[in-house]
Design an enzyme around this catalytic site. Structure first.
Site, PDB file in Angstrom:
ATOM      1  N   ASP A 213       0.851  -1.191   0.013  1.00 44.66           N
ATOM      2  CA  ASP A 213       0.030  -0.042   0.038  1.00 44.66           C
ATOM      3  C   ASP A 213       0.896   1.297  -0.073  1.00 44.66           C
ATOM      4  O   ASP A 213       2.160   1.134   0.575  1.00 44.66           O
ATOM      5  CB  ASP A 213      -0.895   0.144   1.257  1.00 44.66           C
ATOM      6  CG  ASP A 213      -2.149  -0.708   0.973  1.00 44.66           C
ATOM      7  OD1 ASP A 213      -2.192  -1.592   0.074  1.00 44.66           O
ATOM      8  OD2 ASP A 213      -2.905  -0.617   1.986  1.00 44.66           O
TER       9      ASP A 213
ATOM     10  N   HIS B 297       3.554  -2.265   3.690  1.00 42.52           N
ATOM     11  CA  HIS B 297       3.379  -0.670   3.258  1.00 42.52           C
ATOM     12  C   HIS B 297       4.588  -0.170   2.770  1.00 42.52           C
ATOM     13  O   HIS B 297       5.789  -0.657   2.889  1.00 42.52           O
ATOM     14  CB  HIS B 297       2.968  -0.050   4.395  1.00 42.52           C
ATOM     15  CG  HIS B 297       1.762  -0.052   4.803  1.00 42.52           C
ATOM     16  ND1 HIS B 297       1.253  -1.110   5.763  1.00 42.52           N
ATOM     17  CD2 HIS B 297       0.509   0.596   4.736  1.00 42.52           C
ATOM     18  CE1 HIS B 297      -0.024  -0.915   6.070  1.00 42.52           C
ATOM     19  NE2 HIS B 297      -0.336  -0.027   5.637  1.00 42.52           N
TER      20      HIS B 297
END
Length: 279
Positions: free
Chosen positions: A78, A223
């Site tokens: 992400d 992430h």
């Protein structure tokens, strides 16, 4: 939100089929603490008719993998791209692993378009996390649609392909968001395993968490972000080699999300935590 996540975890069944509205409560990860879905649970969370046309970028070596038989797992990132993304891509290339990147338009795709081009050129899926990470269930349907379409168009402007997969920020979705995605021809992708790398920079801990929480058909959330406060995010890149080699030693094959969900999905309007169970 933490209480809602705990309650949701207590009631989750291994093959549960729940509505998108129920998911608006909470899903751990993406900057929100909470419980982690049980390793090995494979769920299709909501249903709609139709198929995604032209889903996925070039799949490379994983195009021949049949995840109905192989022990597949999808690695996703992400908040891409960031200054760290080239290091992530170098590691993925070294291990011959393809991943799925959920990008942000503002300050990310717009700032690092060359990195987005490299992602696509090396066979990774380039999808969207919206334009600016606004939580879609907290804004109007018109605002949610704009967030999704602006994020999608930012990617299309760079690589000439519109994303067909959406990761809703914080994993929060609803029936209204699902309806928007259905009309846009997009599926929503959540996750079954997270290292909560937003709250730690301990790469060894990140690796241990993913190894403990990943099951067949799983979708891993990590992430691609830099935290100047060093409270989180900064251990993810260093964790990747051990995470990849550890899962491969356990017999896992890394594939993109589209390959993981083939041949029946991804389908517009549906929300996936992992590969659905084959009946």
């Amino acid at each position: 939100m933490r209480n809602a996540a705990r309650a949701a975890n207590r009631t989750r069944a291994p093959t549960a089929l729940v509505t998108a509205a129920a998911l608006a409560l909470a899903l751990p990860g993406c900057g929100d603490g909470g419980v982690v879905p049980q390793a090995g649970v494979m769920q299709r969370v909501s249903s709609a008719s139709g198929t995604v046309a032209g889903a996925g970028t070039a799949l490379g070596p994983d195009r021949s993998v049949d995840c109905r038989r192989a022990r597949c797992v999808a690695l996703t990132f992400d908040d891409s791209p960031s200054p760290r993304t080239p290091r992530i891509l170098d590691i993925l290339r070294r291990y011959r692993v393809h991943a799925t990147f959920f990008t942000l338009g503002r300050h990310h795709v717009a700032t690092y378009p060359g990195t987005v081009v490299r992602m696509a050129a090396e066979g990774h899926e380039v999808e969207t996390l919206t334009w600016s990470h606004r939580v879609l269930t907290r804004i109007s349907p018109a605002g949610a649609r704009e967030e999704i379409t602006r994020g999608r168009e930012a990617v299309a402007k760079v690589i000439g392909r519109r994303p067909v997969l959406l990761r809703p920020p914080e994993g929060r979705t609803s029936a209204a968001v699902a309806a928007i995605c259905r009309r846009l021809g997009m599926a929503q992708i959540l996750w079954s395993a997270t290292a909560s790398d937003y709250e730690t920079s301990d790469s060894a801990l990140i690796t241990r968490r993913i190894l403990a929480r990943t099951g067949p058909g799983g979708i891993i959330l990590l992430h691609d972000r830099v935290d100047p406060t060093h409270r989180g995010y900064n251990g993810t890149v260093a964790a990747l080699p051990g995470l990849i080699s550890g899962l491969e030693a356990r017999g896992y094959t890394f594939v993109t999300v589209t390959r993981l969900l083939a041949p029946s999905g991804p389908r517009p309007g549906e929300v996936y935590r992992a590969r659905p169970l084959t009946r």
